[in-house]
Design a protein around this motif. Structure first.
Motif, PDB file in Angstrom:
ATOM      1  N   UNK A 131       0.814  -1.201   0.000  1.00  0.00           N
ATOM      2  CA  UNK A 131       0.000   0.000   0.000  1.00  0.00           C
ATOM      3  C   UNK A 131       0.855   1.260   0.000  1.00  0.00           C
ATOM      4  N   UNK A 132       2.090   1.166   0.488  1.00  0.00           N
ATOM      5  CA  UNK A 132       2.981   2.330   0.489  1.00  0.00           C
ATOM      6  C   UNK A 132       3.416   2.723  -0.925  1.00  0.00           C
ATOM      7  N   UNK A 133       3.159   1.863  -1.902  1.00  0.00           N
ATOM      8  CA  UNK A 133       3.498   2.191  -3.284  1.00  0.00           C
ATOM      9  C   UNK A 133       2.505   3.173  -3.904  1.00  0.00           C
ATOM     10  N   UNK A 134       1.341   3.337  -3.274  1.00  0.00           N
ATOM     11  CA  UNK A 134       0.363   4.310  -3.765  1.00  0.00           C
ATOM     12  C   UNK A 134       0.861   5.708  -3.410  1.00  0.00           C
ATOM     13  N   UNK A 135       0.905   6.592  -4.407  1.00  0.00           N
ATOM     14  CA  UNK A 135       1.394   7.964  -4.197  1.00  0.00           C
ATOM     15  C   UNK A 135       0.580   8.653  -3.109  1.00  0.00           C
ATOM     16  N   UNK A 136       1.258   9.350  -2.254  1.00  0.00           N
ATOM     17  CA  UNK A 136       0.601   9.984  -1.124  1.00  0.00           C
ATOM     18  C   UNK A 136      -0.519  10.915  -1.605  1.00  0.00           C
ATOM     19  N   UNK A 137      -1.686  10.780  -0.955  1.00  0.00           N
ATOM     20  CA  UNK A 137      -2.828  11.618  -1.298  1.00  0.00           C
ATOM     21  C   UNK A 137      -3.702  11.056  -2.398  1.00  0.00           C
ATOM     22  N   UNK A 151      -3.882  -2.796 -10.355  1.00  0.00           N
ATOM     23  CA  UNK A 151      -4.386  -1.686  -9.561  1.00  0.00           C
ATOM     24  C   UNK A 151      -4.185  -1.974  -8.077  1.00  0.00           C
ATOM     25  N   UNK A 152      -3.723  -0.938  -7.357  1.00  0.00           N
ATOM     26  CA  UNK A 152      -3.540  -1.079  -5.907  1.00  0.00           C
ATOM     27  C   UNK A 152      -4.279   0.073  -5.237  1.00  0.00           C
ATOM     28  N   UNK A 153      -5.272  -0.256  -4.412  1.00  0.00           N
ATOM     29  CA  UNK A 153      -6.014   0.768  -3.698  1.00  0.00           C
ATOM     30  C   UNK A 153      -5.266   1.180  -2.438  1.00  0.00           C
ATOM     31  N   UNK A 154      -5.549   2.416  -1.988  1.00  0.00           N
ATOM     32  CA  UNK A 154      -4.920   2.909  -0.763  1.00  0.00           C
ATOM     33  C   UNK A 154      -5.307   2.059   0.443  1.00  0.00           C
ATOM     34  N   UNK A 155      -6.423   1.330   0.315  1.00  0.00           N
ATOM     35  CA  UNK A 155      -6.856   0.439   1.405  1.00  0.00           C
ATOM     36  C   UNK A 155      -6.042  -0.841   1.465  1.00  0.00           C
ATOM     37  N   UNK A 156      -5.243  -1.087   0.396  1.00  0.00           N
ATOM     38  CA  UNK A 156      -4.407  -2.283   0.361  1.00  0.00           C
ATOM     39  C   UNK A 156      -4.900  -3.347  -0.584  1.00  0.00           C
ATOM     40  N   UNK A 157      -6.106  -3.177  -1.130  1.00  0.00           N
ATOM     41  CA  UNK A 157      -6.662  -4.167  -2.052  1.00  0.00           C
ATOM     42  C   UNK A 157      -5.964  -4.075  -3.405  1.00  0.00           C
ATOM     43  N   UNK A 158      -5.650  -5.228  -3.980  1.00  0.00           N
ATOM     44  CA  UNK A 158      -4.958  -5.275  -5.263  1.00  0.00           C
ATOM     45  C   UNK A 158      -5.789  -6.073  -6.257  1.00  0.00           C
TER      46      UNK A 158
END
Length: 555
Positions: free
Chosen positions: A52-58, A99-106
């Motif tokens: 989930x840390x791979x999702x750009x902040x914000x 796709x990777x959601x900020x919630x951690x779902x891929x």
């Protein structure tokens, strides 16, 4: 072959769309600029684990998408893969998306169809081979070295045939071990089993016996009440003082007597005739039952004793009826039969295991023969590739020795290496330097790519530990690979390799109002001159560096 890579909201990248081309391409950039981010994004398309840390902040989610051209494949393997997985097949354009959601779902998609990560990984491995520095560690693993030899031996059919026989052999061994363990357990309990068999056999149980005995005991327990009711019923039906049976017959006879003058009486009389017959039959049954119902103390004791025996056995064996007791006896009989006949069954299974082992050994010998022929080719090819890479005295040998039967055959494969003629050859992972290992791996990749025709190969800093003339030779090898209808992409810090690329991309990091971002640019010729000059001289680019850069590009 990779055509387009589109990255959105991935770590330091807001949005990046980059087109790639056949042949040899290079990616350069300062340390920390974000080259590893590009590799990480491609890794997600190969089924790597998402974070989930791979999702750009914000941002709510990041999306990695790549378009591939499958027409470069000259095999139906990929087409079969799409059919087997019920996926749309377009050889001109294949779209992989992660796709990777900020919630951690891929989520993973192939041509807009949701797929499992395992399916994406299986497809990705057929489209791209990413060689990073940690892959150099594969040279210490025997299975990797064996796989290289198998690729060159083109023994896929023979390997699959052997594997099927080996799986059957291992299954038979497991069956044999289980039988031995079972026989051992049974023999440990043999005395107890024979006692149980004797106890249940002597009980001479019948499936429905319990229900019949319980009913008999219930009847005898209420014998007086039953006899009283039956006696009263008999008196009512056939008593001397006008029982129902005789009265019914009399009334029916009277109706028959008027049927000439009153025709309707005939049907009534016939109905009473039927009632008379039925009641007379009931009366006789009641009389018979009266004689049967007697309280017999001896019989009651016998029934009670038998039920006590049945109840005791059921409680002892934790069952609820005689049928289950009989099933338990059958199980015990089977266990004792296994003990009595176990040696014969064991011997038969041991013979089967040995026969399957012989089959495996014969098929393993076929693999060994093919691998030894391929080993000679590997030795020759790798030596020829390593000499111009700055190891003129190289000695390289594929050592194949016999081991135990395993899922891959009977061969143990070790790559032996010596960089000069004065030292003995030893396993390459133990004696080769970091730079030498990088050169060996590049040579192996070049050789393998010709054998399996993998369209896209990405080298992540394969040039570690080399420079100068050796770097030029590495660049020539990668360019040759790219010229052979393949796509080779190399992330490099060396100007000699950067100059050899047909296409050149630069990754850079910049500070913006939104924070630090990474960008990737497809360089023009003049931009390449500037980039290579900077790689040669550092931040202060001299005219000599620029001239040198132009010279490298022209060469």
């Amino acid at each position: 072959m990779l055509k387009i890579l589109d990255i959105r909201n991935f770590t330091l990248i807001g949005h990046l769309t980059m087109q790639f081309y056949p042949g040899f391409s290079v990616i350069t950039g300062e340390t920390g600029a974000g080259k590893s981010i590009i590799i990480g994004a491609i890794g997600l398309l190969l089924g790597n684990r998402a974070d989930v840390r791979q999702v750009k902040r914000g941002c709510d989610k990041c999306v990695i998408e790549a378009t591939f051209d499958l027409s470069v494949y000259h095999s139906d393997v990929l087409k079969d893969f799409f059919m087997d997985n019920d996926l749309d097949y377009d050889p001109q354009e294949c779209l992989l998306r992660r796709e990777i959601n900020a919630s951690g779902k891929s989520r993973a998609f192939v041509n807009d169809t949701p797929v499992t990560l395992a399916t994406m990984r299986e497809l990705g491995e057929q489209l791209i081979d990413v060689h990073s520095q940690h892959q150099n560690l594969l040279l210490s693993k025997e299975d990797f070295q064996l796989n290289v030899v198998d690729i060159m031996a083109r023994d896929k059919v023979q390997v699959a045939d052997y594997k099927a026989s080996y799986d059957e052999y291992r299954a038979a061994i497991r069956q044999l071990d289980e039988l031995r363990e079972q026989i051992s357990r049974n023999r440990d309990n043999e005395d107890f089993l024979r006692f149980q068999q004797k106890e249940l056999s002597e009980a001479q149980l019948l499936p429905d016996e319990q229900e019949e005995l319980e009913q008999k005991a219930e009847t005898m327990s209420h014998a007086e009440d039953i006899k009283r009711v039956l006696h009263e019923t008999d008196a009512c039906l056939s008593g001397d003082e006008g029982g129902v049976v005789s009265q019914t017959r009399q009334v029916a006879s009277q109706l028959h007597g008027i049927e000439d003058v009153f025709p309707e009486a005939r049907s009534l009389a016939e109905r009473l005739d039927n009632c008379f017959i039925e009641m007379k039959d009931i009366s006789q049954d009641v009389a018979a039952r009266m004689d049967d119902v007697e309280f017999d103390p001896a019989l009651m004791d016998e029934v009670t004793s038998r039920l006590d025996t049945i109840y005791s056995l059921q409680q002892k064996y934790h069952v609820s009826n005689n049928s289950q007791l009989l099933e338990k006896l059958a199980d015990i009989d089977a266990l004792l039969s296994n003990i009595d006949n176990g040696d014969e069954e064991l011997h038969a299974l041991e013979e089967r295991v040995e026969a399957l082992r012989e089959v495996c050994l014969k098929k393993a010998d076929v693999l060994t023969s093919l691998r030894r022929k391929a080993a000679a080719l590997v030795e020759d090819d790798i030596s020829k590739l390593l000499v111009p890479l700055g190891i003129p005295k190289v000695r390289f040998k594929v050592d194949i020795s016999a081991g135990e039967l395993s899922a891959t055959g009977i061969d143990k494969v070790v790559f032996l290496f010596s960089a000069n003629s004065s030292t003995e050859m030893s396993p390459v992972s133990q004696v080769a330097s970091g730079g030498e290992i990088a050169r060996v791996m590049l040579s192996l990749k070049a050789m393998i790519s010709k054998a399996i025709g993998l369209p896209t190969i990405i080298f992540d800093e394969i040039d570690t530990g080399v420079s100068g003339r050796v770097a030029e030779q590495m660049a020539h090898i990668m360019r040759d690979m790219g010229d052979a209808h393949r796509q080779v992409i190399c992330i490099t810090h060396l100007p000699q390799i950067a100059a050899a690329g047909t296409n050149h991309y630069k990754v850079a990091k910049a500070e913006t109002a939104e924070g630090t971002v990474s960008t990737m640019t497809h360089l023009t010729h003049e931009q390449r001159v500037a980039e290579i000059a900077q790689m040669l001289s550092g931040s202060d680019v001299s005219q000599a560096a620029i001239d040198n850069a132009r010279s490298l590009l022209e060469a």
